[in-house]
Design a protein around this motif. Structure first.
Motif, PDB file in Angstrom:
ATOM      1  N   ILE A 198       1.703  18.472 -14.506  1.00 21.28           N
ATOM      2  CA  ILE A 198       1.427  17.238 -13.085  1.00 21.28           C
ATOM      3  C   ILE A 198       2.683  16.661 -12.880  1.00 21.28           C
ATOM      4  CG2 ILE A 198      -0.081  15.820 -12.143  1.00 21.28           C
ATOM      5  CD1 ILE A 198      -2.099  16.684 -13.822  1.00 21.28           C
ATOM      6  N   GLY A 199       3.249  16.578 -11.803  1.00 18.49           N
ATOM      7  CA  GLY A 199       4.477  15.894 -11.574  1.00 18.49           C
ATOM      8  C   GLY A 199       4.295  14.404 -11.571  1.00 18.49           C
ATOM      9  N   ALA A 200       3.180  13.945 -11.069  1.00 14.33           N
ATOM     10  CA  ALA A 200       2.850  12.413 -10.974  1.00 14.33           C
ATOM     11  C   ALA A 200       1.641  12.235 -10.352  1.00 14.33           C
ATOM     12  CB  ALA A 200       3.892  11.627 -10.148  1.00 14.33           C
ATOM     13  N   PHE A 201       1.150  11.183 -10.570  1.00 13.76           N
ATOM     14  CA  PHE A 201      -0.512  10.905  -9.972  1.00 13.76           C
ATOM     15  C   PHE A 201      -0.121   9.550  -9.339  1.00 13.76           C
ATOM     16  CE2 PHE A 201      -4.842  10.942  -8.780  1.00 13.76           C
ATOM     17  CZ  PHE A 201      -5.325   9.695  -9.243  1.00 13.76           C
ATOM     18  N   VAL A 202      -0.542   8.989  -8.277  1.00 13.65           N
ATOM     19  CA  VAL A 202      -0.441   7.850  -7.845  1.00 13.65           C
ATOM     20  C   VAL A 202      -1.913   7.491  -7.025  1.00 13.65           C
ATOM     21  CG1 VAL A 202       0.710   6.314  -6.144  1.00 13.65           C
ATOM     22  CG2 VAL A 202       1.896   8.158  -7.121  1.00 13.65           C
ATOM     23  N   GLU A 203      -2.595   6.294  -7.281  1.00 15.09           N
ATOM     24  CA  GLU A 203      -3.796   5.988  -6.885  1.00 15.09           C
ATOM     25  C   GLU A 203      -3.628   4.820  -6.112  1.00 15.09           C
ATOM     26  OE1 GLU A 203      -6.690   5.827 -10.022  1.00 15.09           O
ATOM     27  OE2 GLU A 203      -8.461   5.701  -8.522  1.00 15.09           O
ATOM     28  N   GLY A 220      -1.457  -5.147  -4.672  1.00 12.09           N
ATOM     29  CA  GLY A 220      -1.233  -5.339  -6.316  1.00 12.09           C
ATOM     30  C   GLY A 220      -0.535  -4.258  -6.761  1.00 12.09           C
ATOM     31  N   VAL A 221       0.705  -4.337  -7.625  1.00  9.11           N
ATOM     32  CA  VAL A 221       1.434  -3.395  -8.328  1.00  9.11           C
ATOM     33  C   VAL A 221       0.867  -3.347  -9.585  1.00  9.11           C
ATOM     34  CG1 VAL A 221       3.801  -2.766  -8.936  1.00  9.11           C
ATOM     35  CG2 VAL A 221       3.423  -3.695  -6.848  1.00  9.11           C
ATOM     36  N   LEU A 349       8.251   4.534 -12.258  1.00  8.23           N
ATOM     37  CA  LEU A 349       7.249   4.758 -10.954  1.00  8.23           C
ATOM     38  C   LEU A 349       6.843   3.738 -10.230  1.00  8.23           C
ATOM     39  CD1 LEU A 349       6.745   7.160  -9.194  1.00  8.23           C
ATOM     40  CD2 LEU A 349       4.516   7.523 -10.499  1.00  8.23           C
ATOM     41  N   THR A 350       6.162   2.601 -11.514  1.00  5.05           N
ATOM     42  CA  THR A 350       5.991   1.201 -10.870  1.00  5.05           C
ATOM     43  C   THR A 350       6.985   0.587 -10.167  1.00  5.05           C
ATOM     44  OG1 THR A 350       4.347   1.419 -12.738  1.00  5.05           O
ATOM     45  CG2 THR A 350       4.756  -0.885 -11.597  1.00  5.05           C
ATOM     46  N   ARG A 351       8.211   0.916 -10.857  1.00  2.98           N
ATOM     47  CA  ARG A 351       9.305   0.119 -10.309  1.00  2.98           C
ATOM     48  C   ARG A 351       9.758   0.723  -8.794  1.00  2.98           C
ATOM     49  NH1 ARG A 351      12.074   0.158 -14.529  1.00  2.98           N
ATOM     50  NH2 ARG A 351      12.953   1.996 -14.270  1.00  2.98           N
ATOM     51  N   ALA A 385       1.141   5.710 -11.264  1.00  2.00           N
ATOM     52  CA  ALA A 385       1.341   4.475 -10.642  1.00  2.00           C
ATOM     53  C   ALA A 385      -0.018   4.136 -10.141  1.00  2.00           C
ATOM     54  CB  ALA A 385       2.601   4.241  -9.865  1.00  2.00           C
ATOM     55  N   MET A 386      -0.335   2.730  -9.488  1.00  7.08           N
ATOM     56  CA  MET A 386      -1.466   2.434  -9.056  1.00  7.08           C
ATOM     57  C   MET A 386      -1.285   1.377  -8.136  1.00  7.08           C
ATOM     58  SD  MET A 386      -5.063   2.146 -10.812  1.00  7.08           S
ATOM     59  CE  MET A 386      -6.506   2.603  -9.432  1.00  7.08           C
ATOM     60  N   LEU A 387      -1.644   1.266  -7.141  1.00 11.37           N
ATOM     61  CA  LEU A 387      -1.792  -0.074  -6.049  1.00 11.37           C
ATOM     62  C   LEU A 387      -2.999  -0.577  -5.788  1.00 11.37           C
ATOM     63  CD1 LEU A 387      -1.982   0.392  -2.819  1.00 11.37           C
ATOM     64  CD2 LEU A 387      -0.141   2.004  -3.158  1.00 11.37           C
ATOM     65  N   PHE A 388      -3.321  -1.714  -5.490  1.00 14.13           N
ATOM     66  CA  PHE A 388      -4.269  -2.382  -5.019  1.00 14.13           C
ATOM     67  C   PHE A 388      -4.464  -2.968  -3.604  1.00 14.13           C
ATOM     68  CE2 PHE A 388      -6.628  -1.334  -8.794  1.00 14.13           C
ATOM     69  CZ  PHE A 388      -6.613  -2.370  -9.651  1.00 14.13           C
TER      70      PHE A 388
END
Ligand code: 1AL
Ligand code: ZN
Ligand code: ZN
Length: 430
Positions: A198-203, A220-221, A349-351, A385-388
């Protein structure tokens, strides 16, 4: 490739309008599947309302020109093919299941935002360099069966069919029967859930806390997700007559369990934030007014961002509960049926997520997550990475759960920008 999905800053409000419309349309439709009398949503794994919601999402994905497909456990994927068919796909989404009498945003928002983002990118930028997939994960909460992260865990290899053998819900329905009843399972002839690359997961997810609202930040990071343990205790005493059994001769399972719960709360307060401990489910037998309770079962949900401190607290719980049971002539059995260690998000990815917020002039702040998320599973297997987005008064797992439509749209805008940069950009995922 243009640097941003916005060709000019004046396009931002128009794109926010489009994303708000699409996200709210999907959320409103999903909320109708499992709408309960308390005004909340109850959509448990492998129920009719769960299946109806997944089928409606599959139709929506197809309507957006994505290739919709279920895997063997009921995860639903909407794929936008990439130019490089060999390049690992980028996944975005969240869970479709809810808690009992939950809200309409927990989980569903990440699916709605992912679908709005990928649909916008398809319409305006065509085929990405690498595939983009919106995923509606079949189960995360652990609300129906004693199993959590069934959907994401099956994709990354942390859950398998052996683990669900023998599991039953509170009504005695077997996990495997509920799964095959919805047309899923090992012999359903569907694609295997396990994905090796899997290349990446972003939620994208609602915060389920009050930090963003209190500080007036839009995004929210997420830097890390707390670890959690779920323990189940059975306390056994002696059922007896409520009128004829003297207080000093009783072996009252509920009195003992309630003393344990009070001790749990005192110790969690003493050890301080961010440790949390919750007794969420309590069952008393025979549960009638004129019988001294003979047996009590209850759950403990404990969480901390530090895995060592979490482990030490759980050891204290077991040791203390055993001592308290001995002092009262009670028996106690305890087991840990669920554990996940704290996990950091991918720094690079978070950056990039944080940079996207800055370039879009959307206020953001870094934070940890006390709630568990599917990103916790993917982080073991790929860049995650995840964002709120804010939760009104920090309320979640309740019909009172709420986020302003424009705040939902801002999260979808940042998600769209990040997916554009990593899906259409030349550079490798950093
Ligand atoms: N986003 C969530 O509400 N997740 C919940 N579910 C799990 N599995 O952690 C929880 O209790 O935090
Ligand atoms: Zn939840
Ligand atoms: Zn959730």
């Amino acid at each position: 490739m243009a640097r941003s999905v916005l060709s000019h800053p004046r396009d931002k409000e128009r794109l926010l309008d489009e994303l708000e419309r699409d996200v709210m349309s999907t959320l409103t439709e999903l909320a109708s599947y499992g709408a309960d009398k308390a005004g909340g949503v109850t959509r448990l794994l492998y129920t009719e309302e769960w299946l109806a919601a997944q089928r409606a999402l599959a139709a929506k994905m197809s309507g957006c020109g994505l290739e919709a497909e279920f895997d063997e456990v009921g995860n639903l994927f909407g794929r936008l093919q990439g130019e490089d068919a060999e390049a690992p796909a980028i996944l975005t989404g969240s869970h479709i299941d809810t808690v009992v009498q939950g809200g309409m945003y927990d989980g569903a928002y990440g699916i709605a935002a992912g679908l709005a983002a990928v649909a916008h990118l398809k319409r305006n930028f065509g085929r990405p360099k690498r595939a983009l997939e919106v995923v509606s994960l079949c189960e995360e909460e652990g609300s129906r069966f004693p199993m959590a992260y069934w959907g994401s865990g099956s994709i990354v290899g942390k859950r398998d069919f052996e683990q669900i053998a023998g599991l039953r819900d509170a009504r005695g329905v077997a996990f495997s029967d509920a799964m095959t009843g919805c047309g899923f399972g090992e012999s359903a002839g569907r694609r295997r859930s396990l994905r090796s690359v899997i290349g990446a997961f972003v939620e994208a997810h609602i915060e389920q806390g009050a930090v963003l609202e209190t500080e007036g930040a839009c995004i929210g990071v997420v830097e890390a997700i707390a670890g959690q343990r779920r323990l189940q205790f059975e306390v056994t005493g002696e059922a007896n007559h409520a009128g004829t059994t003297p207080m000093r001769l009783r072996r009252d399972a509920l009195e003992g369990a309630s003393a344990m719960m009070q001790a749990l709360r005192r110790e969690a307060l003493r050890r301080g934030d961010p440790l949390v401990a919750t007794v969420g489910r309590l069952q008393v037998q025979p549960n009638v007014p004129n019988v001294v309770p003979g047996k009590v079962s209850f759950t403990v949900d404990a969480r901390h961002v530090d895995g060592q401190l979490l482990a030490r607290f759980c050891e204290w719980v077991k040791r203390t509960f055993e001592r308290m049971a001995d002092e009262r002539g009670l028996r106690i059995e305890g087991r840990t049926w669920f554990r996940e260690e704290p996990v950091p998000m991918d720094a690079g990815l978070t950056r990039q997520l944080e940079e996207a917020c800055g370039d879009l002039a959307v206020s953001a702040r870094r934070m940890a997550s006390g709630a568990g998320h599917d990103a916790q599973m993917f982080a073991h297997r790929c860049r995650t990475a995840m964002l709120f987005v804010p939760s009104r008064r920090g309320i979640s797992h309740s019909p009172e759960e709420y986020t302003e439509p424009r705040e939902l749209a801002a999260g979808a805008l940042v998600l769209t920008e990040l997916l554009y940069r990593i899906g259409y950009g030349e550079e490798r995922l950093s």
